[in-house]
Design a protein around this motif. Structure first.
Motif, short mmCIF file in Angstrom:
data_model
loop_
_atom_site.label_atom_id
_atom_site.label_comp_id
_atom_site.label_asym_id
_atom_site.label_seq_id
_atom_site.Cartn_x
_atom_site.Cartn_y
_atom_site.Cartn_z
N PHE A 1 -72.37 26.42 -2.89
CA PHE A 1 -71.63 25.15 -2.92
C PHE A 1 -70.22 25.24 -2.32
O PHE A 1 -69.81 24.32 -1.63
CB PHE A 1 -71.58 24.56 -4.32
CG PHE A 1 -72.88 23.93 -4.75
CD1 PHE A 1 -73.71 23.30 -3.84
CD2 PHE A 1 -73.26 23.95 -6.06
CE1 PHE A 1 -74.90 22.72 -4.23
CE2 PHE A 1 -74.45 23.37 -6.47
CZ PHE A 1 -75.28 22.76 -5.55
N PRO A 2 -69.47 26.31 -2.55
CA PRO A 2 -68.14 26.35 -1.92
C PRO A 2 -68.22 26.31 -0.39
O PRO A 2 -67.40 25.65 0.25
CB PRO A 2 -67.54 27.67 -2.40
CG PRO A 2 -68.26 27.98 -3.65
CD PRO A 2 -69.65 27.43 -3.48
N VAL A 3 -69.20 26.98 0.17
CA VAL A 3 -69.34 26.99 1.63
C VAL A 3 -69.65 25.58 2.13
O VAL A 3 -69.01 25.07 3.06
CB VAL A 3 -70.44 27.98 2.07
CG1 VAL A 3 -70.69 27.90 3.57
CG2 VAL A 3 -70.07 29.39 1.66
N ILE A 4 -70.63 24.93 1.50
CA ILE A 4 -71.01 23.57 1.89
C ILE A 4 -69.83 22.62 1.74
O ILE A 4 -69.54 21.81 2.63
CB ILE A 4 -72.22 23.09 1.07
CG1 ILE A 4 -73.45 23.92 1.39
CG2 ILE A 4 -72.48 21.60 1.30
CD1 ILE A 4 -74.60 23.74 0.43
N THR A 5 -69.15 22.73 0.62
CA THR A 5 -68.02 21.84 0.34
C THR A 5 -66.90 22.02 1.35
O THR A 5 -66.32 21.03 1.83
CB THR A 5 -67.51 22.10 -1.09
OG1 THR A 5 -68.59 21.91 -2.01
CG2 THR A 5 -66.39 21.16 -1.46
N LEU A 6 -66.58 23.25 1.67
CA LEU A 6 -65.50 23.49 2.64
C LEU A 6 -65.88 23.03 4.04
O LEU A 6 -65.04 22.51 4.78
CB LEU A 6 -65.09 24.96 2.62
CG LEU A 6 -64.40 25.41 1.34
CD1 LEU A 6 -64.20 26.92 1.34
CD2 LEU A 6 -63.07 24.69 1.15
N VAL A 7 -67.14 23.22 4.42
CA VAL A 7 -67.59 22.74 5.73
C VAL A 7 -67.49 21.22 5.78
O VAL A 7 -67.01 20.65 6.77
CB VAL A 7 -69.03 23.22 6.04
CG1 VAL A 7 -69.63 22.49 7.23
CG2 VAL A 7 -69.03 24.73 6.28
N MET A 8 -67.93 20.56 4.74
CA MET A 8 -67.85 19.09 4.70
C MET A 8 -66.40 18.62 4.73
O MET A 8 -66.08 17.63 5.38
CB MET A 8 -68.55 18.56 3.45
CG MET A 8 -70.01 18.91 3.36
SD MET A 8 -71.17 17.73 3.97
CE MET A 8 -70.73 16.22 3.27
N ALA A 9 -65.52 19.33 4.03
CA ALA A 9 -64.11 18.95 4.01
C ALA A 9 -63.48 19.12 5.39
O ALA A 9 -62.49 18.44 5.71
CB ALA A 9 -63.35 19.80 2.99
N ALA A 10 -64.03 19.99 6.20
CA ALA A 10 -63.47 20.26 7.53
C ALA A 10 -63.90 19.24 8.58
O ALA A 10 -63.37 19.24 9.69
CB ALA A 10 -63.85 21.67 7.98
N ILE A 11 -64.85 18.37 8.25
CA ILE A 11 -65.30 17.36 9.21
C ILE A 11 -64.22 16.28 9.30
O ILE A 11 -63.93 15.60 8.32
CB ILE A 11 -66.65 16.74 8.78
CG1 ILE A 11 -67.73 17.82 8.75
CG2 ILE A 11 -67.03 15.59 9.71
CD1 ILE A 11 -69.06 17.36 8.16
N PRO A 12 -63.61 16.13 10.47
CA PRO A 12 -62.50 15.18 10.61
C PRO A 12 -62.93 13.74 10.30
O PRO A 12 -63.95 13.26 10.78
CB PRO A 12 -62.09 15.30 12.08
CG PRO A 12 -62.67 16.60 12.55
CD PRO A 12 -63.88 16.84 11.71
N GLY A 13 -62.15 13.10 9.43
CA GLY A 13 -62.35 11.68 9.14
C GLY A 13 -63.45 11.37 8.15
O GLY A 13 -63.64 10.20 7.80
N LEU A 14 -64.19 12.36 7.69
CA LEU A 14 -65.27 12.09 6.74
C LEU A 14 -64.72 11.66 5.38
O LEU A 14 -65.22 10.72 4.78
CB LEU A 14 -66.18 13.31 6.57
CG LEU A 14 -67.40 13.13 5.66
CD1 LEU A 14 -68.31 12.01 6.18
CD2 LEU A 14 -68.17 14.43 5.54
N TYR A 15 -63.69 12.35 4.92
CA TYR A 15 -63.10 12.06 3.62
C TYR A 15 -61.60 11.82 3.77
O TYR A 15 -60.96 12.40 4.65
CB TYR A 15 -63.29 13.24 2.66
CG TYR A 15 -64.72 13.56 2.35
CD1 TYR A 15 -65.53 12.67 1.66
CD2 TYR A 15 -65.28 14.77 2.75
CE1 TYR A 15 -66.85 12.97 1.37
CE2 TYR A 15 -66.60 15.08 2.46
CZ TYR A 15 -67.37 14.18 1.77
OH TYR A 15 -68.67 14.48 1.49
N PRO A 16 -61.04 11.02 2.86
CA PRO A 16 -59.58 10.88 2.86
C PRO A 16 -58.92 12.19 2.40
O PRO A 16 -59.58 13.05 1.80
CB PRO A 16 -59.33 9.74 1.86
CG PRO A 16 -60.57 9.63 1.04
CD PRO A 16 -61.70 10.19 1.86
N ALA A 17 -57.64 12.31 2.65
CA ALA A 17 -56.91 13.56 2.35
C ALA A 17 -57.01 13.94 0.88
O ALA A 17 -57.16 15.13 0.56
CB ALA A 17 -55.45 13.42 2.77
#
Length: 163
Positions: free
Chosen positions: A111-127
Motif C-alpha cells: 500500500f505505501p508504494v501504491i499510495t506514493l505513486v498515486m500521490a505523484a500523479i500531477p493534478g490527481l489529488y489536491p495538496a
C-alpha cells in the motif's frame, strides 16, 4: 451459527489454503509479539483517524461549495475500507492465525508504494490529500517494519511440512 464459526468462514475466504494454520502459543504470547501488535494497533488507529479526517475535510470543502473530485471521494472510501480490513487482519494475526499476519504484512508493504505513486500523479489529488497520502504511507511503512522484524518473521514462519 456462532460468531466464531462465521469468522472462520471469513478466514477461509481471506486466508485460502493456509487459513487453518496457527502459530505456537509461545510465539503468540511472547512479549515481543505482544509489543509489536500494540504498536501496530496504535498505528492503525492513527491511520483510521487520518482516513476519517480526510473524509471530514472533503465533506467540509464540498458543503462550502468547493469542487471535490471523484478521485478524492474514492480515495477516502478506499482508505477507510482498507483500514478496517487491516484491523481485521491484525486482530486475527494477534490471535495466532498465520494467514492474518501474511496478509497484513503484504498489504503493509504494498500500500505505501501504491499510495506514493498515486500521490505523484500531477493534478490527481489536491495538496492536502497528497500530504495525507504521504503520512499514510509513512505509517504503513512503520507497520511493515514491525511485521518484518526478525522476531515476527520467526514467530509466523511457515510450518515445516509433515511427512
Amino acid at each position: 451459527m456462532s460468531l466464531e464459526t462465521f469468522l472462520l468462514r471469513v478466514d477461509r475466504l481471506a486466508g485460502g489454503r493456509g487459513a487453518g494454520i496457527m502459530i505456537s502459543e509461545d510465539a503468540r504470547t511472547h512479549p515481543k509479539t505482544a509489543r509489536a501488535f500494540r504498536w501496530i494497533t496504535w498505528l492503525l488507529v492513527v491511520e483510521l483517524v487520518i482516513g476519517v479526517g480526510a473524509l471530514v475535510v472533503a465533506m467540509l470543502l464540498a458543503t462550502n461549495g468547493e469542487s471535490v473530485g471523484f478521485a478524492v471521494w474514492m480515495r477516502t472510501v478506499v482508505v477507510l475500507g482498507m483500514t478496517v480490513t487491516l484491523f481485521y487482519f491484525a486482530w486475527r494475526a494477534k490471535l495466532g492465525w498465520r494467514w492474518g499476519y501474511q496478509r497484513l504484512r503484504l498489504f503493509a508493504q504494498i500500500f505505501p508504494v501504491i499510495t506514493l505513486v498515486m500521490a505523484a500523479i500531477p493534478g490527481l489529488y489536491p495538496a492536502w490529500m497528497v500530504t495525507e497520502q504521504i503520512i499514510f504511507s509513512l505509517i504503513m511503512i512503520g507497520i511493515a517494519d514491525f511485521l518484518t522484524s526478525d522476531h515476527m518473521r520467526e514467530a509466523y514462519r511457515k510450518p515445516a511440512p509433515t511427512t
